[in-house]
Write a protein that holds these residues in place. Structure first.
Motif, mmCIF file in Angstrom:
data_model
loop_
_atom_site.group_PDB
_atom_site.id
_atom_site.type_symbol
_atom_site.label_atom_id
_atom_site.label_comp_id
_atom_site.label_asym_id
_atom_site.label_seq_id
_atom_site.Cartn_x
_atom_site.Cartn_y
_atom_site.Cartn_z
ATOM 1 N N ILE A 1 0.849 -1.202 0.000
ATOM 2 C CA ILE A 1 0.000 0.000 0.000
ATOM 3 C C ILE A 1 0.879 1.245 0.000
ATOM 4 N N ALA A 2 1.917 1.223 0.844
ATOM 5 C CA ALA A 2 2.810 2.378 0.936
ATOM 6 C C ALA A 2 3.521 2.637 -0.396
ATOM 7 N N LYS A 3 3.933 1.569 -1.066
ATOM 8 C CA LYS A 3 4.587 1.730 -2.376
ATOM 9 C C LYS A 3 3.669 2.434 -3.360
ATOM 10 N N ARG A 4 2.394 1.994 -3.393
ATOM 11 C CA ARG A 4 1.454 2.606 -4.331
ATOM 12 C C ARG A 4 1.191 4.064 -3.969
ATOM 13 N N GLN A 5 1.057 4.322 -2.677
ATOM 14 C CA GLN A 5 0.802 5.695 -2.246
ATOM 15 C C GLN A 5 1.984 6.607 -2.568
ATOM 16 N N MET A 6 3.187 6.092 -2.420
ATOM 17 C CA MET A 6 4.378 6.922 -2.616
ATOM 18 C C MET A 6 4.770 7.072 -4.075
ATOM 19 N N PHE A 7 4.711 5.980 -4.822
ATOM 20 C CA PHE A 7 5.355 5.965 -6.130
ATOM 21 C C PHE A 7 4.411 5.952 -7.325
ATOM 22 N N SER A 8 3.173 5.565 -7.123
ATOM 23 C CA SER A 8 2.269 5.469 -8.263
ATOM 24 C C SER A 8 1.647 6.818 -8.571
ATOM 25 N N LEU A 9 1.529 7.126 -9.863
ATOM 26 C CA LEU A 9 0.834 8.348 -10.279
ATOM 27 C C LEU A 9 -0.671 8.159 -10.274
ATOM 28 N N TYR A 10 -1.100 6.921 -10.097
ATOM 29 C CA TYR A 10 -2.526 6.629 -10.145
ATOM 30 C C TYR A 10 -3.134 6.663 -8.760
ATOM 31 N N SER A 11 -4.443 6.896 -8.710
ATOM 32 C CA SER A 11 -5.155 6.804 -7.436
ATOM 33 C C SER A 11 -5.120 5.364 -6.972
ATOM 34 N N THR A 12 -5.112 5.170 -5.656
ATOM 35 C CA THR A 12 -5.038 3.824 -5.108
ATOM 36 C C THR A 12 -6.157 3.589 -4.124
ATOM 37 N N THR A 13 -6.623 2.364 -4.077
ATOM 38 C CA THR A 13 -7.584 1.944 -3.055
ATOM 39 C C THR A 13 -6.990 0.761 -2.338
ATOM 40 N N SER A 14 -7.343 0.605 -1.072
ATOM 41 C CA SER A 14 -6.742 -0.467 -0.282
ATOM 42 C C SER A 14 -7.613 -0.800 0.901
ATOM 43 N N ALA A 15 -7.262 -1.902 1.564
ATOM 44 C CA ALA A 15 -8.019 -2.322 2.736
ATOM 45 C C ALA A 15 -7.856 -1.303 3.846
ATOM 46 N N PRO A 16 -8.945 -0.725 4.333
ATOM 47 C CA PRO A 16 -8.816 0.347 5.330
ATOM 48 C C PRO A 16 -8.226 -0.099 6.651
ATOM 49 N N ASP A 17 -8.388 -1.372 7.001
ATOM 50 C CA ASP A 17 -7.871 -1.814 8.294
ATOM 51 C C ASP A 17 -6.354 -2.004 8.283
ATOM 52 N N LEU A 18 -5.771 -2.110 7.086
ATOM 53 C CA LEU A 18 -4.331 -2.305 6.994
ATOM 54 C C LEU A 18 -3.612 -1.082 6.444
ATOM 55 N N GLN A 19 -4.359 -0.108 5.967
ATOM 56 C CA GLN A 19 -3.731 1.057 5.358
ATOM 57 C C GLN A 19 -3.015 1.912 6.400
ATOM 58 N N PRO A 20 -1.770 2.285 6.138
ATOM 59 C CA PRO A 20 -1.097 3.193 7.076
ATOM 60 C C PRO A 20 -1.879 4.498 7.176
ATOM 61 N N PRO A 21 -1.770 5.206 8.294
ATOM 62 C CA PRO A 21 -2.565 6.420 8.487
ATOM 63 C C PRO A 21 -2.007 7.584 7.670
ATOM 64 N N TRP A 22 -2.313 7.606 6.367
ATOM 65 C CA TRP A 22 -1.710 8.587 5.474
ATOM 66 C C TRP A 22 -2.138 10.015 5.795
ATOM 67 N N HIS A 23 -3.247 10.155 6.466
ATOM 68 C CA HIS A 23 -3.722 11.503 6.768
ATOM 69 C C HIS A 23 -3.401 11.913 8.202
ATOM 70 N N VAL A 24 -2.612 11.116 8.904
ATOM 71 C CA VAL A 24 -2.163 11.493 10.243
ATOM 72 C C VAL A 24 -1.174 12.651 10.094
ATOM 73 N N PRO A 25 -1.329 13.708 10.869
ATOM 74 C CA PRO A 25 -0.398 14.840 10.735
ATOM 75 C C PRO A 25 1.001 14.446 11.192
ATOM 76 N N PRO A 26 2.010 15.221 10.802
ATOM 77 C CA PRO A 26 3.365 14.931 11.274
ATOM 78 C C PRO A 26 3.456 15.120 12.783
ATOM 79 N N ARG A 27 4.500 14.603 13.370
ATOM 80 C CA ARG A 27 4.685 14.757 14.813
ATOM 81 C C ARG A 27 4.815 16.239 15.158
ATOM 82 N N ASN A 28 4.514 16.552 16.416
ATOM 83 C CA ASN A 28 4.494 17.945 16.850
ATOM 84 C C ASN A 28 5.838 18.638 16.692
ATOM 85 N N SER A 29 6.910 17.855 16.655
ATOM 86 C CA SER A 29 8.242 18.457 16.560
ATOM 87 C C SER A 29 8.506 19.053 15.182
#
Length: 583
Positions: free
Chosen positions: A254-282
């Motif tokens: 999933i991470a490979k597709r999110q990072m490297f693919s120019l196409y939209s990706t769909t994936s299993a929501p229970d295994l998908q990394p939290p791509w919309h989690v904000p960066p750490r406070n630091s």
């Protein structure tokens, strides 16, 4: 101090209580009027019940209720050694105790058991003063055993602030899986995600057979979307240990597709990394200005960094050469690419296809892979790991309609489909797999009233005519879900919604501006420098620094730039500010 009152003089002897305590200690030492001995094994300390009861809720409950100890001449205190009990008795009668590295823990345990909270906190303060990155994890465990929140808070602060040093300590390897998950998952962790991943793998490999089963849950604490794609590609994507876990393997795919693919990706929501989690406070946003023309309209090599937290400007390593109308983009949050432009030398200017790469972490410039074509007055934008260099003026002074794309992972430029109409100085932004070019001007400097749209994954263009567009020399930014076109020989701010294909007019700028910079930090729009048209139609260079808040649809001044500046790049970078070594 004595105080007069209507009925006479109120006398206060401020030494009386301390003198009284001192005399009580003399009585204790001489066993005068002592009525109980507190014991640690065979060791005894004669004391006064009333002094002990007054000093601690523990002894008050023991001696002032119908407990057996209230009637006994000797009271055994289990769990306290004789040396520590001696120090505790001295503290009761003097209010003083000498805390050292050797006695702090037994003193703290005794203070907790016998309910002397001020001594307990004094021990905590001593331990806080001994905190280092190498012992802070152990101190967290100790604070939990002793239920000491002040020590726990301070030790946790050190562990989060100095993560790189903590990650190298032996204590990290001794954490249990739950402790490590809590630590690596903390928003306050001051560390790059690459270091978080490395720390996780060191912990797992320390006891591979026992810890392998925790790998999937702990791997989720690594925020993959903030890892540099090159690091992911070389050190994570094909890691044998991660590949041995089907669950981790799914996350990696999933991470490979999110990072490297120019196409939209769909994936299993229970295994998908939290791509919309904000960066750490630091992580912190910084605004960068580079190049352009300053006070005397000379092309400058200056690079300035603005810290919104401190409201301070800082000079960084200068551009390697003076570049007239180059373009620049941020890639991977903290790396800047400067593309093309006219290299200005002594007596001559040369059109360039060179690419300069700047690392904010190292404050260093280096040469990158050159573009396929030399160009200036062009536009550039970034999407995922790709940079698009669009249009501009070529070596024959022709308006170019060509576009090329750079893949930062494979380090290759390639030609892409040309835009339908070659224009100069359009506003450019990327949203939802599409690259948008708004307006601009033709070779005769006439405004072009077009929106040209490039479908990134299909490598195709289409165009739309609109009466709303008349911008020239204006930037565009992505602000929330809308693309905002900022000025361009006008005060007007237009917000474009790609979903509805509609424009919304926002609050006007104070001046008619062009050749300015714009970027987004914290969901607010910042506009820097440029040139402005005065009321009598003169053109003035500007050092203004303004902020637009879409929530209130209002503008506020942020003060002035260090100098007047236009035709410059204005970018947002995100990184962890430098933390000085632990003192």
């Amino acid at each position: 101090m004595d105080q007069d009152s209507p009925d006479g003089l109120l006398f206060k002897d401020h030494d009386f209580s301390s003198d009284l305590l001192r005399q009580l200690n003399v009585l204790r030492q001489n066993r005068i009027l002592t009525d109980v001995s507190i014991c640690a094994g065979a060791w005894e300390a004669p004391c006064h019940r009333n002094v002990l009861a007054c000093s601690s809720p523990y002894f008050r409950a023991m001696f002032c209720n119908n407990f057996r100890e209230s009637r006994e001449a000797k009271v055994q205190l289990k769990g306290i050694d004789s040396t520590t009990l001696d120090r505790m008795v001295l503290y009761v009668y003097t209010g003083e105790v000498h805390i050292t590295a050797e006695n702090v823990l037994p003193l703290m345990e005794a203070a907790s058991m016998l309910q002397y909270p001020k001594l307990f906190e004094a021990c905590s303060s001593y331990l806080q003063g001994q905190l280092t990155p190498s012992n802070c994890l152990g101190m967290i465990r100790l604070s939990e055993i002793l239920s000491c929140e002040t020590l726990k808070k301070k030790a946790r602060e050190v562990a989060l602030t100095y993560f790189p040093e903590v990650a190298a300590s032996a204590d990290l390897k001794e954490l249990c899986a739950l402790e490590l998950r809590d630590y690596l998952g903390d928003d306050g962790l001051c560390g790059e995600e690459e270091k978080v991943f490395e720390a996780l793998m060191v912990w797992i490999k320390h006891d591979l057979q026992a810890r392998k089963r925790y790998m999937q849950e702990l791997f989720k604490q690594v925020r993959l979307q903030y890892i540099h794609p090159a690091f992911f590609h070389h050190f994570i994507a094909n890691d044998a240990l991660l590949q041995s876990s089907p669950s981790c393997q799914t996350i990696l795919e999933i991470a490979k597709r999110q990072m490297f693919s120019l196409y939209s990706t769909t994936s299993a929501p229970d295994l998908q990394p939290p791509w919309h989690v904000p960066p750490r406070n630091s992580y912190q946003d910084f605004l960068m200005l580079l190049g352009g023309r300053k006070d005397n309209q000379q092309t400058t090599r200056d690079v300035l960094l603005y810290n919104p937290q401190t409201d301070q400007w800082q000079s960084l390593a200068k551009l390697p050469t003076r570049l007239y109308k180059a373009s620049a983009v941020t890639l991977h949050r903290s790396t800047v690419y400067v593309l093309g432009g006219m290299a200005v030398g002594v007596g001559k200017s040369v059109l360039s296809r060179k690419v300069y790469i700047f690392s904010l972490k190292f404050n260093h410039w280096r040469l990158g892979q050159p573009m396929l074509a030399a160009r200036y007055s062009h536009r550039s934008t970034a999407h995922k790991n790709f940079i698009f260099s669009i249009g501009g003026v070529g070596e024959g002074q022709e308006v170019m309609s060509s576009m090329e794309r750079y893949d930062s992972i494979s380090n290759i430029w390639e030609s892409m489909a040309s835009m339908p109409v070659g224009v100069l100085h359009p506003a450019v932004a990327v949203k939802d797999q599409r690259l948008y070019l708004f307006g601009g001007e033709d070779i005769m400097q006439n405004p072009v009233r077009l929106i040209q749209v490039y479908h990134i994954s299909r490598n195709t263009w289409f165009k739309m005519e609109t009466r709303m567009i008349k911008n020239v020399c204006a930037p565009a930014v992505l602000l929330g879900e809308r693309i905002v076109i900022v000025g361009g020989y006008t005060r007007r701010i237009l917000a474009y919604d790609p979903q509805s294909n509609k424009f919304v007019k926002c609050a006007d700028m104070r001046d008619r501006r062009m050749h300015h910079g714009a970027t987004v930090m914290g969901n607010k729009l910042y506009v820097t420098g440029g040139r402005r048209l005065t009321t009598d139609c003169n053109i003035e260079d500007s050092a203004s620094f303004d902020c637009y808040d879409p929530q209130t649809d209002t503008w506020t001044s942020q003060g002035q730039l260090p100098h007047k500046l236009f035709d410059h790049a204005c970018l947002t970078l995100q990184c962890i500010p430098y933390t000085s070594p632990f003192p």
